[in-house]
Scaffold this motif. Sequence first.
Motif, PDB file in Angstrom:
ATOM      1  N   GLY A 205      -6.544  -2.888  -0.435  1.00 34.47           N
ATOM      2  CA  GLY A 205      -6.069  -1.711   0.275  1.00 34.47           C
ATOM      3  C   GLY A 205      -7.088  -0.607   0.171  1.00 34.47           C
TER       4      GLY A 205
ATOM      5  N   SER B 175      -7.177   2.242   3.412  1.00 33.22           N
ATOM      6  CA  SER B 175      -7.315   0.784   3.515  1.00 33.22           C
ATOM      7  C   SER B 175      -8.761   0.332   3.600  1.00 33.22           C
ATOM      8  CB  SER B 175      -6.548   0.275   4.745  1.00 33.22           C
ATOM      9  OG  SER B 175      -7.016   0.903   5.928  1.00 33.22           O
TER      10      SER B 175
ATOM     11  N   VAL C  18       0.856  -1.185   0.000  1.00 30.94           N
ATOM     12  CA  VAL C  18       0.000   0.000   0.000  1.00 30.94           C
ATOM     13  C   VAL C  18       0.896   1.239   0.000  1.00 30.94           C
ATOM     14  CG1 VAL C  18      -2.050  -0.988   1.067  1.00 30.94           C
ATOM     15  CG2 VAL C  18      -0.212  -0.161   2.537  1.00 30.94           C
TER      16      VAL C  18
ATOM     17  N   LEU D 148      -1.218  -5.307   4.875  1.00 33.11           N
ATOM     18  CA  LEU D 148      -1.122  -4.064   4.123  1.00 33.11           C
ATOM     19  C   LEU D 148       0.090  -3.298   4.625  1.00 33.11           C
ATOM     20  CD1 LEU D 148      -4.844  -2.906   3.862  1.00 33.11           C
ATOM     21  CD2 LEU D 148      -3.524  -4.389   2.324  1.00 33.11           C
TER      22      LEU D 148
END
Length: 762
Positions: free
Chosen positions: A715, A727, A274, A649
Amino acid sequence: MTRRISTLLSTVAVAALIGGCSLLTSVPEPVTVESRIAGLETEGLDVSAPVEIRWNAHMVPWITAESDADGAYALGYVHAHLRLGQMEILRRAASGQLAEVAGPLAADLDQTLRTIGYRRAAEANYPALPAETKLWLDRFAEGVNAYVARLDELPHEYRLFAFEPKPWSAIDVLAFGRLAGSDVNWLVSIGLLGLTDREDWPEIWDEVMRFNGGSLPSIAELEADRDGGRLLAALLFTLGGDARAGSNAWAVSGARTASGAPMLATDPHLGITVPNIWLLAGLKTPSFEVVGMMPAGMPVFGLGRNRHLAWGATNLRARSSDLIDVSGLPDSAFTTVREEVPIRFGFDRDIEIRVSPYGPVITDAPMVDDPQGRQLALRWVGQGGSDELSAYMDAARATGVGEFHAAMESFAIPGLAFVLAAADGDIAIGTAARLPARPHGAPGGLVVQPPESGEADPWNTMLTASSLPWIVNPEKGFVASANNPTAEAVTPLTIFDTPPDRIAVIESHLRPAGNVDREFMAKLQRNTHSPSAVVLRDTIVEAAEKAGLGSRVPDELAEWNGDYEADSRGALLLEGMIAGLATPVYEALGEVDVLEVVSRWAWFRMKLARDLLRLTPEQALTALEKGFEEMEAAGEEFAIWGDMHRVQLRHPLANAPVIGGRYIFGDVPTGGSNETVMKSAHSPAGERHWAFYGSQARQISDMADPDENHFVLLGGQDGWLNAEGFSDQLPLWQRGDYIRLPLTRTAVEAGFPTVTVLRPKE
């Protein structure tokens, strides 16, 4: 390519922090989608008329502009608002300017990137672009710069690295496009250089090729091949990155769908990080009416849908490069490019880049070495003239398969298999690439080629989309790609195939299917079956019985169906067994040095199954006992696959020392494995681990309705750290839900209720 980029970002993060950037720069406080949208400055902009931007609850923008030029400007403005920090680091990577913020630890990387010459290629290509494309690029860059000029607070990445923004140009955008199009084959070849001086190199290469292009072998076939040569590396990770390239895409004829119109599904497989490399957007201008996925920092819809056509794509692993031995060329054959590499906290480095008639001498770069001491040039299609941006622009306006095919004539890198579904009823799959006209049966397996000239040089004739395979409306009623070649071509399309697991599973579900709908497509995108894992399991069970260890095979493993569902006990046990088995197998064979390479190779399970059969009975007994020990330990610690196999993430800064934990924004169980349709790639592990590569975006479009387009990112949409939109799509991803991106005005107004307007200067 994205995982390579992610690793570059990680290098920058660590280097910059060690180099003296502030450890006290905290992650931003949480902020809502509403606040982020409200923070967008809208007055006094360089647009000819007001530009409307509508936003949905996930911060996806839908832009409506009265001119194409204003549409491009608005795209740049929005990309910068959503992803400026990410875009800046990617821009620096493409131009070899990482050491300017990261310090001396990134200097060798910068020199290598500059030797390859992504930015030089961009500078050479820009003057030849059509005027319309230049305007589109220039206006996009102007939109980015307009946003930066109005910033009250810089993104976290700028503040952490303590650097100021610099103006963007069309060259910056083109250079990143070249970096993103790097050829899997030359990355693999550079990694294999270290093996070419071995006496058994021909046998090694033969074994690499035996794993490519074939179907899944049975145990009997593995048994027959037990005395084959050693496979040390087929896909070696080089330049700190991952030589994989994945994705799925398929289209189903309207005769087999519930709506009566063709449907398309596509899900790119890239590095799991991410912000996501993609962002979602909609755009309407006089020339465009399109929704889809855009690479952050690039004004193209890589995957998407207009009123007439939907398109997905997979990486073809097209062989668009060679390593050329230029050791015998005279000095007069080379030109020299001199550049300065700025280095933060150090002395700037003056470098010389030698360019041969075949391309830059890659072995002059500090991160590339040939054990035989040869001078090797990188000959890559991406260093020549091509125009992917115009191709994508024309494709986004295409009204049918024929126009899309024609748009791809200028497309060169990376070679892609496009899958299409059209509102007029057509479905198609086709190859978009620029490839040397190599004959079949030529010595294409050699990692290093001799210089060729005149009629002997296959690079004298370049094949494009018009002479590469395109298939329209096949009798079977569907088309599909999982990185496998689209069809037999007049030239070899690739060297390094992917295993047939994914394409076999996709076709096995599509072949008998009727009344296909979005639920069917979404379920197939999340399929976790691995045929090669079943072959490995059967091989292990048979070997255990021969070794007198059959009683240690638990029923959950013996009866496992090969599905890597998050709640699977059998998947957990097999992966625990693999983690314990792999090292003793390769220790017994005297090949422990290759394990790290092959363990992340797409064909690893098939290789491990075959290599287990190469052991003597005593060696097999020892290896299996260690495998069972690890399996049993994993089974005691974890109940199911998702307890051990996770999606995290992670921002690239999560790899930084001391503060890395600040940059982890989610940690959830997941299904899938290395070669499942829902890919979530991992190394062998009997302990908790995180997928590093795989399915990270999805699209489904039904051509019966221009509003039936559904997307989701692993994400979120927003690149502002800790923002709500950073997210918020993770729960959707886990559930198999999507975000609807419609095309009609009524549906856009209903689904994108928040409105901002970019207003021109008075």
